[in-house]
Motif scaffolding. Structure first.
Motif, PDB file in Angstrom:
ATOM      1  N   VAL A  87       0.838  -1.204   0.000  1.00 48.22           N
ATOM      2  CA  VAL A  87       0.000   0.000   0.000  1.00 48.22           C
ATOM      3  C   VAL A  87       0.874   1.256   0.000  1.00 48.22           C
ATOM      4  O   VAL A  87       2.040   1.220   0.390  1.00 48.22           O
ATOM      5  N   GLU A  88       0.297   2.359  -0.419  1.00 50.56           N
ATOM      6  CA  GLU A  88       1.023   3.622  -0.463  1.00 50.56           C
ATOM      7  C   GLU A  88       1.398   4.125   0.927  1.00 50.56           C
ATOM      8  O   GLU A  88       2.394   4.780   1.104  1.00 50.56           O
ATOM      9  N   ARG A  89       0.565   3.865   1.908  1.00 53.47           N
ATOM     10  CA  ARG A  89       0.736   4.231   3.323  1.00 53.47           C
ATOM     11  C   ARG A  89       0.311   5.653   3.644  1.00 53.47           C
ATOM     12  O   ARG A  89      -0.373   5.884   4.622  1.00 53.47           O
ATOM     13  N   PHE A  90       0.714   6.644   2.868  1.00 48.95           N
ATOM     14  CA  PHE A  90       0.418   8.042   3.149  1.00 48.95           C
ATOM     15  C   PHE A  90      -0.642   8.578   2.187  1.00 48.95           C
ATOM     16  O   PHE A  90      -0.683   8.189   1.023  1.00 48.95           O
ATOM     17  N   GLY A  91      -1.453   9.507   2.685  1.00 48.18           N
ATOM     18  CA  GLY A  91      -2.410  10.203   1.836  1.00 48.18           C
ATOM     19  C   GLY A  91      -2.728  11.560   2.421  1.00 48.18           C
ATOM     20  O   GLY A  91      -2.643  11.752   3.634  1.00 48.18           O
ATOM     21  N   HIS A  92      -3.063  12.500   1.549  1.00 44.23           N
ATOM     22  CA  HIS A  92      -3.381  13.850   2.027  1.00 44.23           C
ATOM     23  C   HIS A  92      -4.227  14.592   0.990  1.00 44.23           C
ATOM     24  O   HIS A  92      -4.213  14.256  -0.197  1.00 44.23           O
ATOM     25  N   ILE A  93      -4.944  15.585   1.464  1.00 46.34           N
ATOM     26  CA  ILE A  93      -5.743  16.418   0.569  1.00 46.34           C
ATOM     27  C   ILE A  93      -6.056  17.741   1.264  1.00 46.34           C
ATOM     28  O   ILE A  93      -6.125  17.813   2.494  1.00 46.34           O
ATOM     29  N   ALA A 105      -4.588  14.578   6.414  1.00 41.96           N
ATOM     30  CA  ALA A 105      -3.377  13.818   6.096  1.00 41.96           C
ATOM     31  C   ALA A 105      -3.363  12.568   6.964  1.00 41.96           C
ATOM     32  O   ALA A 105      -3.634  12.638   8.163  1.00 41.96           O
ATOM     33  N   VAL A 106      -3.066  11.432   6.330  1.00 40.35           N
ATOM     34  CA  VAL A 106      -3.103  10.156   7.041  1.00 40.35           C
ATOM     35  C   VAL A 106      -1.811   9.391   6.811  1.00 40.35           C
ATOM     36  O   VAL A 106      -1.208   9.465   5.736  1.00 40.35           O
ATOM     37  N   ASP A 107      -1.396   8.687   7.850  1.00 34.39           N
ATOM     38  CA  ASP A 107      -0.271   7.758   7.788  1.00 34.39           C
ATOM     39  C   ASP A 107      -0.756   6.443   8.375  1.00 34.39           C
ATOM     40  O   ASP A 107      -1.147   6.383   9.549  1.00 34.39           O
ATOM     41  N   LEU A 108      -0.753   5.396   7.570  1.00 27.26           N
ATOM     42  CA  LEU A 108      -1.120   4.066   8.057  1.00 27.26           C
ATOM     43  C   LEU A 108       0.079   3.503   8.818  1.00 27.26           C
ATOM     44  O   LEU A 108       0.710   2.542   8.425  1.00 27.26           O
ATOM     45  N   SER A 109       0.365   4.132   9.919  1.00 26.98           N
ATOM     46  CA  SER A 109       1.622   3.976  10.647  1.00 26.98           C
ATOM     47  C   SER A 109       1.652   2.804  11.610  1.00 26.98           C
ATOM     48  O   SER A 109       2.701   2.448  12.117  1.00 26.98           O
ATOM     49  N   GLY A 110       0.492   2.246  11.920  1.00 27.09           N
ATOM     50  CA  GLY A 110       0.416   1.261  12.989  1.00 27.09           C
ATOM     51  C   GLY A 110       0.270   1.906  14.353  1.00 27.09           C
ATOM     52  O   GLY A 110       0.197   1.221  15.367  1.00 27.09           O
ATOM     53  N   ARG A 111       0.202   3.227  14.379  1.00 32.55           N
ATOM     54  CA  ARG A 111       0.074   3.970  15.631  1.00 32.55           C
ATOM     55  C   ARG A 111      -1.185   4.826  15.561  1.00 32.55           C
ATOM     56  O   ARG A 111      -1.276   5.741  14.744  1.00 32.55           O
ATOM     57  N   GLY A 112      -2.152   4.527  16.402  1.00 34.47           N
ATOM     58  CA  GLY A 112      -3.418   5.232  16.388  1.00 34.47           C
ATOM     59  C   GLY A 112      -3.334   6.592  17.054  1.00 34.47           C
ATOM     60  O   GLY A 112      -3.041   6.685  18.242  1.00 34.47           O
ATOM     61  N   MET A 113      -3.562   7.646  16.258  1.00 36.15           N
ATOM     62  CA  MET A 113      -3.506   9.000  16.806  1.00 36.15           C
ATOM     63  C   MET A 113      -4.372   9.925  15.963  1.00 36.15           C
ATOM     64  O   MET A 113      -4.312   9.897  14.736  1.00 36.15           O
ATOM     65  N   LEU A 114      -5.163  10.739  16.629  1.00 38.14           N
ATOM     66  CA  LEU A 114      -5.941  11.776  15.956  1.00 38.14           C
ATOM     67  C   LEU A 114      -5.395  13.130  16.368  1.00 38.14           C
ATOM     68  O   LEU A 114      -5.285  13.433  17.549  1.00 38.14           O
ATOM     69  N   CYS A 115      -5.051  13.944  15.379  1.00 32.03           N
ATOM     70  CA  CYS A 115      -4.654  15.339  15.607  1.00 32.03           C
ATOM     71  C   CYS A 115      -5.778  16.196  15.033  1.00 32.03           C
ATOM     72  O   CYS A 115      -5.930  16.292  13.808  1.00 32.03           O
ATOM     73  N   TRP A 116      -6.579  16.781  15.893  1.00 26.51           N
ATOM     74  CA  TRP A 116      -7.835  17.432  15.539  1.00 26.51           C
ATOM     75  C   TRP A 116      -7.729  18.918  15.804  1.00 26.51           C
ATOM     76  O   TRP A 116      -7.523  19.335  16.940  1.00 26.51           O
ATOM     77  N   ASP A 117      -7.868  19.715  14.761  1.00 23.37           N
ATOM     78  CA  ASP A 117      -7.904  21.167  14.902  1.00 23.37           C
ATOM     79  C   ASP A 117      -9.082  21.678  14.082  1.00 23.37           C
ATOM     80  O   ASP A 117      -8.913  22.252  13.009  1.00 23.37           O
ATOM     81  N   VAL A 118     -10.272  21.383  14.573  1.00 26.41           N
ATOM     82  CA  VAL A 118     -11.520  21.722  13.889  1.00 26.41           C
ATOM     83  C   VAL A 118     -12.431  22.393  14.898  1.00 26.41           C
ATOM     84  O   VAL A 118     -12.706  21.824  15.956  1.00 26.41           O
ATOM     85  N   THR A 119     -12.889  23.573  14.586  1.00 25.02           N
ATOM     86  CA  THR A 119     -13.769  24.323  15.471  1.00 25.02           C
ATOM     87  C   THR A 119     -15.186  24.311  14.911  1.00 25.02           C
ATOM     88  O   THR A 119     -15.387  24.649  13.738  1.00 25.02           O
ATOM     89  N   MET A 120     -16.131  23.928  15.747  1.00 24.30           N
ATOM     90  CA  MET A 120     -17.530  23.896  15.321  1.00 24.30           C
ATOM     91  C   MET A 120     -18.238  25.175  15.765  1.00 24.30           C
ATOM     92  O   MET A 120     -18.267  25.482  16.960  1.00 24.30           O
ATOM     93  N   LYS A 189      11.444  -0.494   8.817  1.00 24.47           N
ATOM     94  CA  LYS A 189      11.459  -1.491   9.884  1.00 24.47           C
ATOM     95  C   LYS A 189      11.038  -2.865   9.381  1.00 24.47           C
ATOM     96  O   LYS A 189      11.241  -3.867  10.057  1.00 24.47           O
ATOM     97  N   GLY A 190      10.355  -2.879   8.214  1.00 26.04           N
ATOM     98  CA  GLY A 190       9.859  -4.139   7.663  1.00 26.04           C
ATOM     99  C   GLY A 190       8.492  -4.520   8.173  1.00 26.04           C
ATOM    100  O   GLY A 190       7.939  -5.554   7.787  1.00 26.04           O
ATOM    101  N   MET A 191       7.900  -3.689   9.040  1.00 23.94           N
ATOM    102  CA  MET A 191       6.556  -3.946   9.547  1.00 23.94           C
ATOM    103  C   MET A 191       5.934  -2.641  10.026  1.00 23.94           C
ATOM    104  O   MET A 191       6.636  -1.696  10.362  1.00 23.94           O
ATOM    105  N   LEU A 192       4.599  -2.599  10.002  1.00 25.41           N
ATOM    106  CA  LEU A 192       3.894  -1.407  10.480  1.00 25.41           C
ATOM    107  C   LEU A 192       3.034  -1.715  11.696  1.00 25.41           C
ATOM    108  O   LEU A 192       2.742  -0.821  12.472  1.00 25.41           O
ATOM    109  N   VAL A 193       2.590  -2.930  11.833  1.00 24.22           N
ATOM    110  CA  VAL A 193       1.706  -3.259  12.960  1.00 24.22           C
ATOM    111  C   VAL A 193       2.379  -4.195  13.939  1.00 24.22           C
ATOM    112  O   VAL A 193       3.390  -4.781  13.658  1.00 24.22           O
TER     113      VAL A 193
END
Length: 193
Positions: A87-93, A105-120, A189-193
């Motif tokens: 897989v490509e691993r990275f994506g952004h728009i 922007a996403v990284d299928l890094s094996g590390r779950g993290m949300l960086c949220w800067d959205v104001t409602m 590293k040869g692995m992501l998960v």
């Protein structure tokens, strides 16, 4: 085939979810109308086959249904991707949605993290609590084991902002899960998960 089927039953929700990363039918029934609209757009703009059926305790509020669908969708992504070989691993728009402008922007890094800067600007869109958008993506990233940045660069209308977030996330994930023809895991590293 890059597919997954998740079933989750708790004292608060009963969910079945089918995901096909490479396309297919989309049918969403969560009992939360605005959320159905967001997931339908997510499936369409990601090019994903997505079937979701959720019965939840919406007489309390929509929180459990939205969060638990996020858990199931994240789990389905992790299962469908497997060891992420090829897989490509990275994506952004940078996605405009009327006056709203959303960076994802996403990284299928094996590390779950949300960086949220959205104001409602509002607490509700119809009957939907706008804070649930963040809860959904938190649940998703934790189970999908991906790092996801969502940032609002402009926006005044909560409906447009949330819709932009879902479409931007879908487009960036579509890019990240794309197969690149290799048989390698996209990591030194040869692995992501």
């Amino acid at each position: 085939m890059r597919t997954a089927e998740i079933t989750r039953t708790t004292g608060e929700t009963q969910i079945t979810l089918k995901l096909n990363l490479d396309g297919g039918p989309s049918e969403i029934h969560t009992g939360v109308g605005f959320f159905d609209h967001m997931l339908t757009g997510f499936a369409r703009h990601g090019g994903f086959g997505l079937e979701v059926s959720c019965t939840g305790d919406t007489w309390v509020d929509d929180h459990h249904s939205v969060e638990d669908v996020g858990i199931c969708l994240g789990s389905a992504f992790a299962e469908a991707l497997g060891d992420m070989r090829g897989v490509e691993r990275f994506g952004h728009i940078l996605l405009p949605m009327d006056e709203a402008l959303i960076l994802a922007a996403v990284d299928l890094s094996g590390r779950g993290m949300l960086c949220w800067d959205v104001t409602m600007p509002t607490e509700k869109v119809g009957t939907f609590d706008t804070e649930l958008a963040k809860e959904f993506w938190l649940a998703f990233t934790r189970k999908a084991n991906c790092t996801l940045h969502l940032r609002m660069l402009a926006g005044e209308n909560s409906h447009h902002i949330i819709e932009g977030v879902f479409k931007a996330a879908a487009r960036s994930l579509k890019m990240a899960v794309k197969l690149n023809g290799s048989d390698e895991v996209p990591s030194t590293k040869g692995m992501l998960v």
